[in-house]
Every structure is written in C-alpha cells, then in structure tokens.
Write a protein that holds these residues in place. Sequence first.
Motif, PDB file in Angstrom:
ATOM      1  N   GLU A  23       0.819  -1.215   0.000  1.00 56.71           N
ATOM      2  CA  GLU A  23       0.000   0.000   0.000  1.00 56.71           C
ATOM      3  C   GLU A  23       0.855   1.269   0.000  1.00 56.71           C
ATOM      4  OE1 GLU A  23      -4.157   1.457   2.011  1.00 56.71           O
ATOM      5  OE2 GLU A  23      -2.840   0.191   3.192  1.00 56.71           O
ATOM      6  N   GLU A  78       2.378   4.032  -4.888  1.00 55.76           N
ATOM      7  CA  GLU A  78       1.316   4.547  -5.746  1.00 55.76           C
ATOM      8  C   GLU A  78       0.980   3.536  -6.833  1.00 55.76           C
ATOM      9  OE1 GLU A  78       0.959   8.183  -8.886  1.00 55.76           O
ATOM     10  OE2 GLU A  78       1.788   8.667  -6.911  1.00 55.76           O
ATOM     11  N   GLU A  79       2.004   2.814  -7.263  1.00 59.37           N
ATOM     12  CA  GLU A  79       1.852   1.826  -8.330  1.00 59.37           C
ATOM     13  C   GLU A  79       2.628   0.581  -7.936  1.00 59.37           C
ATOM     14  OE1 GLU A  79       2.013   2.747 -12.883  1.00 59.37           O
ATOM     15  OE2 GLU A  79       4.069   2.632 -12.136  1.00 59.37           O
ATOM     16  N   TRP A 110       3.593  -3.537  -9.255  1.00 58.48           N
ATOM     17  CA  TRP A 110       3.735  -4.321 -10.476  1.00 58.48           C
ATOM     18  C   TRP A 110       3.559  -5.797 -10.156  1.00 58.48           C
ATOM     19  CZ3 TRP A 110       4.467  -2.208 -15.268  1.00 58.48           C
ATOM     20  CH2 TRP A 110       4.739  -0.837 -15.297  1.00 58.48           C
ATOM     21  N   LEU A 157      -0.676  -1.716 -11.361  1.00 61.90           N
ATOM     22  CA  LEU A 157      -1.974  -1.456 -10.763  1.00 61.90           C
ATOM     23  C   LEU A 157      -1.774  -0.838  -9.396  1.00 61.90           C
ATOM     24  CD1 LEU A 157      -3.531  -4.861  -9.655  1.00 61.90           C
ATOM     25  CD2 LEU A 157      -1.284  -4.684 -10.635  1.00 61.90           C
ATOM     26  N   THR A 158      -2.837  -0.322  -8.829  1.00 65.62           N
ATOM     27  CA  THR A 158      -2.747   0.241  -7.488  1.00 65.62           C
ATOM     28  C   THR A 158      -2.997  -0.870  -6.468  1.00 65.62           C
ATOM     29  OG1 THR A 158      -5.098   0.770  -7.300  1.00 65.62           O
ATOM     30  CG2 THR A 158      -3.663   2.450  -8.321  1.00 65.62           C
ATOM     31  N   TYR A 159      -2.649  -0.575  -5.242  1.00 62.41           N
ATOM     32  CA  TYR A 159      -2.908  -1.522  -4.156  1.00 62.41           C
ATOM     33  C   TYR A 159      -4.405  -1.827  -4.072  1.00 62.41           C
ATOM     34  CZ  TYR A 159      -3.202  -3.408   0.578  1.00 62.41           C
ATOM     35  OH  TYR A 159      -3.459  -4.195   1.661  1.00 62.41           O
ATOM     36  N   ASP A 160      -5.233  -0.798  -4.134  1.00 61.46           N
ATOM     37  CA  ASP A 160      -6.683  -1.005  -4.050  1.00 61.46           C
ATOM     38  C   ASP A 160      -7.194  -1.871  -5.195  1.00 61.46           C
ATOM     39  OD1 ASP A 160      -6.874   0.455  -1.699  1.00 61.46           O
ATOM     40  OD2 ASP A 160      -7.450   2.313  -2.711  1.00 61.46           O
ATOM     41  N   GLU A 161      -6.641  -1.684  -6.401  1.00 58.53           N
ATOM     42  CA  GLU A 161      -7.034  -2.529  -7.533  1.00 58.53           C
ATOM     43  C   GLU A 161      -6.613  -3.973  -7.300  1.00 58.53           C
ATOM     44  OE1 GLU A 161      -6.906   0.618 -11.263  1.00 58.53           O
ATOM     45  OE2 GLU A 161      -5.012  -0.274 -10.569  1.00 58.53           O
TER      46      GLU A 161
END
Length: 134
Positions: free
Chosen positions: A99, A102-103, A105, A117-121
């Motif tokens: 988390e 920001e990005e 992989w 992708l983001t952590y939330d994604e």
Amino acid sequence: MVWLDEHARTAVLAAEQIGCEVAAIANSLVFDCDGEPLLVMASGAARVDTALIVQTLGAQRIERASAAFVRAATGQAIGGVAPTGHPVRLRALIDPELEAFEEVWAAGGTPDTVMALTYDELVRLTGGTPTRVR
C-alpha cells in the motif's frame, strides 16, 4: 500489460527491467494450505513467514506449492503467476506493505509480462484480504 525484454522470474529481475523498487513488485506466491491453494501477494522485499500465516488463518499446515500444484491451481507457471485469471478465484492474502506504493507491479501470467496497478485494484481484483505476511 508490459512485455519485458527478458524473463523476470524474480522480483529483483522484474524491478531491474521496470525501473522500480523491488518492494513495489507484488510477488504472486502460491502455497499449499491444508491441501488448498492460497495466493499470497507479497512485496518483492518481503520474505513470507509461513508460521505467521498458519497462525493468522488457523491452518494446520502451509508449504510452498510444487510447480504442478501451482499450474493446476492457476493455469500458469511459477515465475509468471498473475494475481487473477485463474480457473477459479483463489483465496488470497495481500501484503499491506504494498500500500506504500502509488503503483505496484504484478506478473501478467507469463514470466515476461507485468502489469501496473494500485494496491486497491490488487485487493479488488483478487478479492484478497490485506494481511501481514512477515
């Protein structure tokens, strides 16, 4: 999806090609947890503590899955397992250390593909539970 110039079967190799911190790599690790597949999305800088996971889940045993077990559970080979796209959704744990980025992989299903992708994604796509893994 990004195609890498060379296979990146480790977080270090992937980070070198992408140009990011090793910790921003979301390693897709498959474990045999009481006979069922368990996907652990761990920071590339983390060494997963299986004893901690056993305690957290109340499991009897957890061990690194064999290549055949991983292939059967995910349809993909070790070194390229994506966080999603498996024959059935796997129980998943997501390292909250990811988390911080920001990005992140993750592998794209083959040893020479990655996706950002983001952590939330990552949590949403896997249906995973944020859980400390070390």
